[in-house]
Design a protein around this motif. Structure first.
Motif, PDB file in Angstrom:
ATOM      1  N   ALA A   1       7.769  -1.731  -8.879  1.00  0.00           N
ATOM      2  CA  ALA A   1       8.588  -1.407  -8.188  1.00  0.00           C
ATOM      3  C   ALA A   1       8.611   0.183  -8.186  1.00  0.00           C
ATOM      4  O   ALA A   1       8.923   1.245  -6.813  1.00  0.00           O
ATOM      5  N   ALA A   2       8.482   0.846  -8.874  1.00  0.00           N
ATOM      6  CA  ALA A   2       8.713   2.531  -9.319  1.00  0.00           C
ATOM      7  C   ALA A   2       8.025   3.334  -8.451  1.00  0.00           C
ATOM      8  O   ALA A   2       7.747   4.197  -7.905  1.00  0.00           O
ATOM      9  N   PHE A   3       6.292   2.293  -8.510  1.00  0.00           N
ATOM     10  CA  PHE A   3       5.321   2.926  -7.690  1.00  0.00           C
ATOM     11  C   PHE A   3       5.493   2.763  -6.418  1.00  0.00           C
ATOM     12  O   PHE A   3       5.553   3.955  -5.691  1.00  0.00           O
ATOM     13  N   VAL A   4       6.234   2.349  -5.949  1.00  0.00           N
ATOM     14  CA  VAL A   4       7.026   1.288  -4.503  1.00  0.00           C
ATOM     15  C   VAL A   4       7.468   3.010  -4.016  1.00  0.00           C
ATOM     16  O   VAL A   4       7.943   3.564  -3.482  1.00  0.00           O
ATOM     17  N   GLU A   5       8.414   2.231  -5.237  1.00  0.00           N
ATOM     18  CA  GLU A   5       9.676   3.653  -4.862  1.00  0.00           C
ATOM     19  C   GLU A   5       9.470   4.756  -4.027  1.00  0.00           C
ATOM     20  O   GLU A   5       9.668   6.001  -4.135  1.00  0.00           O
TER      21      GLU A   5
ATOM     22  N   PHE B   1      -0.235  13.483   3.934  1.00  0.00           N
ATOM     23  CA  PHE B   1      -1.258  12.678   2.823  1.00  0.00           C
ATOM     24  C   PHE B   1      -1.151  11.155   2.230  1.00  0.00           C
ATOM     25  O   PHE B   1      -1.443  10.574   1.443  1.00  0.00           O
ATOM     26  N   THR B   2       0.250  10.333   2.614  1.00  0.00           N
ATOM     27  CA  THR B   2       0.928   9.289   1.961  1.00  0.00           C
ATOM     28  C   THR B   2       1.383   8.208   3.131  1.00  0.00           C
ATOM     29  O   THR B   2       2.015   8.422   3.951  1.00  0.00           O
ATOM     30  N   ASP B   3       1.109   7.242   3.294  1.00  0.00           N
ATOM     31  CA  ASP B   3       1.414   6.116   4.171  1.00  0.00           C
ATOM     32  C   ASP B   3       1.772   4.538   3.027  1.00  0.00           C
ATOM     33  O   ASP B   3       1.167   4.405   2.286  1.00  0.00           O
ATOM     34  N   VAL B   4       3.405   4.708   3.685  1.00  0.00           N
ATOM     35  CA  VAL B   4       3.432   3.577   2.865  1.00  0.00           C
ATOM     36  C   VAL B   4       4.353   2.716   3.795  1.00  0.00           C
ATOM     37  O   VAL B   4       4.455   3.082   5.088  1.00  0.00           O
ATOM     38  N   SER B   5       3.787   0.790   4.138  1.00  0.00           N
ATOM     39  CA  SER B   5       3.270   0.040   5.473  1.00  0.00           C
ATOM     40  C   SER B   5       3.766  -1.227   4.960  1.00  0.00           C
ATOM     41  O   SER B   5       3.539  -2.013   4.052  1.00  0.00           O
ATOM     42  N   HIS B   6       4.684  -1.831   5.441  1.00  0.00           N
ATOM     43  CA  HIS B   6       4.918  -3.471   5.126  1.00  0.00           C
ATOM     44  C   HIS B   6       3.812  -4.401   5.886  1.00  0.00           C
ATOM     45  O   HIS B   6       4.049  -4.023   7.146  1.00  0.00           O
TER      46      HIS B   6
ATOM     47  N   THR C   1       3.348  -7.886   1.780  1.00  0.00           N
ATOM     48  CA  THR C   1       2.657  -6.520   0.953  1.00  0.00           C
ATOM     49  C   THR C   1       3.320  -5.722   1.363  1.00  0.00           C
ATOM     50  O   THR C   1       3.393  -5.042   2.621  1.00  0.00           O
ATOM     51  N   PHE C   2       3.868  -5.041   0.252  1.00  0.00           N
ATOM     52  CA  PHE C   2       3.325  -3.504   0.790  1.00  0.00           C
ATOM     53  C   PHE C   2       1.903  -2.641   0.596  1.00  0.00           C
ATOM     54  O   PHE C   2       1.527  -3.289  -0.262  1.00  0.00           O
ATOM     55  N   ASP C   3       1.595  -1.734   1.703  1.00  0.00           N
ATOM     56  CA  ASP C   3       0.415  -1.492   1.147  1.00  0.00           C
ATOM     57  C   ASP C   3       0.550  -0.447   1.027  1.00  0.00           C
ATOM     58  O   ASP C   3       1.558   1.199   2.405  1.00  0.00           O
ATOM     59  N   ILE C   4       0.282   0.764   0.368  1.00  0.00           N
ATOM     60  CA  ILE C   4      -0.126   2.000   0.052  1.00  0.00           C
ATOM     61  C   ILE C   4      -1.351   2.654   0.673  1.00  0.00           C
ATOM     62  O   ILE C   4      -2.287   2.140   0.147  1.00  0.00           O
ATOM     63  N   ALA C   5      -1.293   3.741   1.049  1.00  0.00           N
ATOM     64  CA  ALA C   5      -1.764   4.531   1.353  1.00  0.00           C
ATOM     65  C   ALA C   5      -2.156   5.901   0.606  1.00  0.00           C
ATOM     66  O   ALA C   5      -1.436   6.460   1.675  1.00  0.00           O
ATOM     67  N   ALA C   6      -2.838   6.693  -0.284  1.00  0.00           N
ATOM     68  CA  ALA C   6      -2.535   7.980  -0.925  1.00  0.00           C
ATOM     69  C   ALA C   6      -4.166   8.351  -0.688  1.00  0.00           C
ATOM     70  O   ALA C   6      -5.114   8.308  -1.673  1.00  0.00           O
ATOM     71  N   SER C   7      -3.702   9.918  -0.295  1.00  0.00           N
ATOM     72  CA  SER C   7      -4.869  10.623  -0.631  1.00  0.00           C
ATOM     73  C   SER C   7      -4.516  12.162  -1.582  1.00  0.00           C
ATOM     74  O   SER C   7      -4.159  12.958  -0.726  1.00  0.00           O
ATOM     75  N   ILE C   8      -4.108  12.289  -2.198  1.00  0.00           N
ATOM     76  CA  ILE C   8      -2.848  13.189  -3.042  1.00  0.00           C
ATOM     77  C   ILE C   8      -3.776  14.144  -4.162  1.00  0.00           C
ATOM     78  O   ILE C   8      -4.817  14.192  -4.183  1.00  0.00           O
ATOM     79  N   PRO C   9      -3.435  15.427  -2.866  1.00  0.00           N
ATOM     80  CA  PRO C   9      -4.150  16.798  -4.060  1.00  0.00           C
ATOM     81  C   PRO C   9      -4.038  17.124  -4.983  1.00  0.00           C
ATOM     82  O   PRO C   9      -3.206  17.143  -5.432  1.00  0.00           O
TER      83      PRO C   9
ATOM     84  N   ALA D   1      -3.408   0.531  -3.090  1.00  0.00           N
ATOM     85  CA  ALA D   1      -2.325  -0.749  -3.285  1.00  0.00           C
ATOM     86  C   ALA D   1      -1.797  -1.163  -2.372  1.00  0.00           C
ATOM     87  O   ALA D   1      -1.090  -1.008  -1.315  1.00  0.00           O
ATOM     88  N   SER D   2      -1.762  -2.701  -2.973  1.00  0.00           N
ATOM     89  CA  SER D   2      -1.230  -3.731  -2.382  1.00  0.00           C
ATOM     90  C   SER D   2       0.180  -4.585  -3.828  1.00  0.00           C
ATOM     91  O   SER D   2      -0.433  -5.633  -3.852  1.00  0.00           O
TER      92      SER D   2
END
Length: 157
Positions: A17-21, A41-46, A52-60, A134-135
């Motif tokens: 949960a902390a990661f999704v938060e 750079f970050t997309d959080v979707s449901h 699932t929460f689906d997370i795609a991030a490309s962090i510099p 992440a999913s």
């Protein structure tokens, strides 16, 4: 897996949960950044079907070599909302928190007897990015007031 958020910005009590938060807070900070900054750079979707929460991030990231020859990756603090650390993480910015929590989650997955693979991290040293996909399992509910909630389902012991 239990997570101590301490008295910092994050309030979740599981690593999942902390990661999704943190990822959601980072996406919101990117959206609030001045237009001239142009960060997305970050997309959080449901995914309601997959739950699932689906997370795609490309962090510099900055890549350095330590005095002992070890490569070190540090997330660039490219957004500036107030972020305080505490509890189980040492990050001092939202991008760093997302990267640190992603690693904590991935390490816990590898150590788990069920061996889930809900998160992946790849570094591209040429581009200077850490790509996270992440999913994370979740459930939906409706409160008595009618508010719809989507809550992370902890899946690690």
């Amino acid at each position: 897996m239990l997570f101590d958020p301490g008295t910092g910005t994050l309030k979740s009590v599981s690593v999942e949960a902390a990661f999704v938060e943190a990822a959601q807070l980072l996406e919101l900070a990117e959206e609030a950044a001045p237009i001239a900054t142009d960060v997305n750079f970050t997309d959080v979707s449901h995914d309601n079907t997959a739950k699932t929460f689906d997370i795609a991030a490309s962090i510099p990231v900055d890549v350095t070599i330590s005095p002992s020859g070890q490569p070190t990756f540090s997330a660039t603090a490219y957004v500036s909302p107030a972020f305080t650390t505490g509890g189980d993480i040492n990050a001092t910015s939202l991008p760093s928190a997302v990267l640190e929590l992603a690693h904590l989650l991935q390490d816990a997955e590898r150590a788990s007897e069920t061996n889930p693979n809900n998160i992946n991290i790849q570094y591209d040293t040429d581009a200077g990015t850490a790509s996270i996909t992440a999913s994370i399992p979740c459930v939906r509910s409706v409160e008595a007031s009618g508010k719809v909630l989507t809550t992370v389902t902890p899946y690690l012991a």
